[in-house]
Design an enzyme around this catalytic site. Sequence first.
Site, mmCIF file in Angstrom:
data_model
loop_
_atom_site.group_PDB
_atom_site.id
_atom_site.type_symbol
_atom_site.label_atom_id
_atom_site.label_comp_id
_atom_site.label_asym_id
_atom_site.label_seq_id
_atom_site.Cartn_x
_atom_site.Cartn_y
_atom_site.Cartn_z
ATOM 1 N N ARG A 110 -13.404 -73.474 67.400
ATOM 2 C CA ARG A 110 -13.886 -73.118 68.739
ATOM 3 C C ARG A 110 -12.776 -73.357 69.769
ATOM 4 O O ARG A 110 -12.208 -72.423 70.301
ATOM 5 C CB ARG A 110 -15.147 -73.954 69.087
ATOM 6 C CG ARG A 110 -15.957 -73.395 70.250
ATOM 7 C CD ARG A 110 -15.406 -73.730 71.606
ATOM 8 N NE ARG A 110 -15.294 -75.175 71.833
ATOM 9 C CZ ARG A 110 -14.707 -75.716 72.890
ATOM 10 N NH1 ARG A 110 -14.200 -74.948 73.826
ATOM 11 N NH2 ARG A 110 -14.605 -77.027 73.014
ATOM 12 N N ASP A 111 -12.428 -74.597 69.990
ATOM 13 C CA ASP A 111 -11.457 -74.922 71.040
ATOM 14 C C ASP A 111 -10.082 -74.347 70.701
ATOM 15 O O ASP A 111 -9.367 -73.856 71.582
ATOM 16 C CB ASP A 111 -11.366 -76.447 71.201
ATOM 17 C CG ASP A 111 -11.058 -76.867 72.629
ATOM 18 O OD1 ASP A 111 -10.680 -76.000 73.424
ATOM 19 O OD2 ASP A 111 -11.189 -78.063 72.946
ATOM 20 N N HIS B 250 -13.447 -86.296 73.509
ATOM 21 C CA HIS B 250 -12.780 -85.029 73.227
ATOM 22 C C HIS B 250 -11.449 -85.100 73.974
ATOM 23 O O HIS B 250 -11.402 -84.950 75.191
ATOM 24 C CB HIS B 250 -13.677 -83.890 73.736
ATOM 25 C CG HIS B 250 -13.089 -82.528 73.584
ATOM 26 N ND1 HIS B 250 -13.400 -81.700 72.531
ATOM 27 C CD2 HIS B 250 -12.214 -81.833 74.360
ATOM 28 C CE1 HIS B 250 -12.750 -80.557 72.669
ATOM 29 N NE2 HIS B 250 -12.025 -80.609 73.765
ATOM 30 N N HIS C 32 -7.439 -84.212 74.785
ATOM 31 C CA HIS C 32 -6.305 -83.289 74.717
ATOM 32 C C HIS C 32 -5.022 -84.108 74.835
ATOM 33 O O HIS C 32 -4.984 -85.121 75.516
ATOM 34 C CB HIS C 32 -6.403 -82.235 75.819
ATOM 35 C CG HIS C 32 -7.389 -81.149 75.508
ATOM 36 N ND1 HIS C 32 -7.056 -79.825 75.458
ATOM 37 C CD2 HIS C 32 -8.712 -81.201 75.216
ATOM 38 C CE1 HIS C 32 -8.126 -79.095 75.154
ATOM 39 N NE2 HIS C 32 -9.147 -79.908 75.003
ATOM 40 N N CYS D 137 -7.228 -75.051 77.453
ATOM 41 C CA CYS D 137 -8.421 -74.721 78.232
ATOM 42 C C CYS D 137 -8.075 -73.479 79.024
ATOM 43 O O CYS D 137 -7.145 -73.510 79.820
ATOM 44 C CB CYS D 137 -8.803 -75.868 79.162
ATOM 45 S SG CYS D 137 -10.157 -75.438 80.265
ATOM 46 N N ASN E 101 -5.763 -79.836 71.918
ATOM 47 C CA ASN E 101 -6.464 -81.041 71.486
ATOM 48 C C ASN E 101 -5.509 -81.908 70.687
ATOM 49 O O ASN E 101 -4.543 -81.417 70.106
ATOM 50 C CB ASN E 101 -7.600 -80.653 70.529
ATOM 51 C CG ASN E 101 -8.692 -79.900 71.219
ATOM 52 O OD1 ASN E 101 -9.581 -80.494 71.793
ATOM 53 N ND2 ASN E 101 -8.629 -78.584 71.172
HETATM 54 ZN ZN ZN Z 1 -11.046 -79.003 74.655
#
Ligand code: ZN
Length: 312
Positions: free
Chosen positions: A15-16, A207, A209, A240, A249
């Site tokens: 996803r990210d 979460h 980064h 992002c 991340n």
């Molecule tokens: Zn993220």
Amino acid sequence: MAFPENVTITEVCPRDGFQSLPEIIPTEDKIEIINQILECGYKQIEVTSFVHPKAIPQLKDAGEVLQGISRKNGVKLRALVPNLRGLERAIEARVDKIKLMLSATDSHSISNANRTTFDAMKEFEPLIVRAQDSTVAVSGSISVIFGCPYEGDVPLERITEICKRYIDLGIYDISLADTTGMANPAKVKKIVGRIKEHFPEMKLSMHLHNTRGMAFANAIAGLEEGITDFDSSIAGLGGCPYAPNASGNIASEDLIHGFEEMGINTGIDLDKVITIGKLLQERFPQFSDSFILKAGKCSDLHIAPKSQEKLG
Ligand code: ZN
């Protein structure tokens, strides 16, 4: 202090990681990569996001990806859901858990979702009612909680208010997101300490980064505050799309390697993760960011070179 014996890591690369890539990855390739990730020992994978296809074209195949992967017992599949339409698609695709996202500051929230933080929260209500009617679990997240690229530090009172409203909505499972890598260990301790003091019933995760190289230090600060759930992304993929120059991340292989070196069990097969990481790095070299893919593991010992003969 004594560190915990076990931690849980959620893989968010599908996803990210994928959503930050400009090149659309074919659905069958995504399915293949997720199937490999499913074999690594993760207990949870964030597989996709049910956003509007025009908002993030890369993830418009969310339903097909979920239909195509080989589900595995004991591995929960999580997806982001921004609205009721997305929730219906997520329920139909049989995800185990959804994640609702909001930003800690109004500036980030408006630039990201066209509404203020608390307006976004009000719109969660019908989603939660609908989710309760299904088997899907609901979690929440707070983006830019450790610093906003537009407003800087977020006042503790505001963070407390956001958490209180989450609890009022019945959501206790909250991800604290350092979306643009502005956290440091002291800030993590201050903010996590504050939330835990006011809301000990909350189940917090992080979460992180690695935008400024502090993600692993921040994870340790989180551990010291009792957090044992972390997100990471293989090969460090991910940024992002709404945050200027935000890099990825923390790489899963870096986080897993770091914890395992400290004697903290992740339950994940690091070598399998490294194998997937190398494939992703080869394919997306300018988007990967990983120490372990560069340097190898500490346990990869080398043959010592012979001492050089003295000259003369
Ligand atoms: Zn993220």
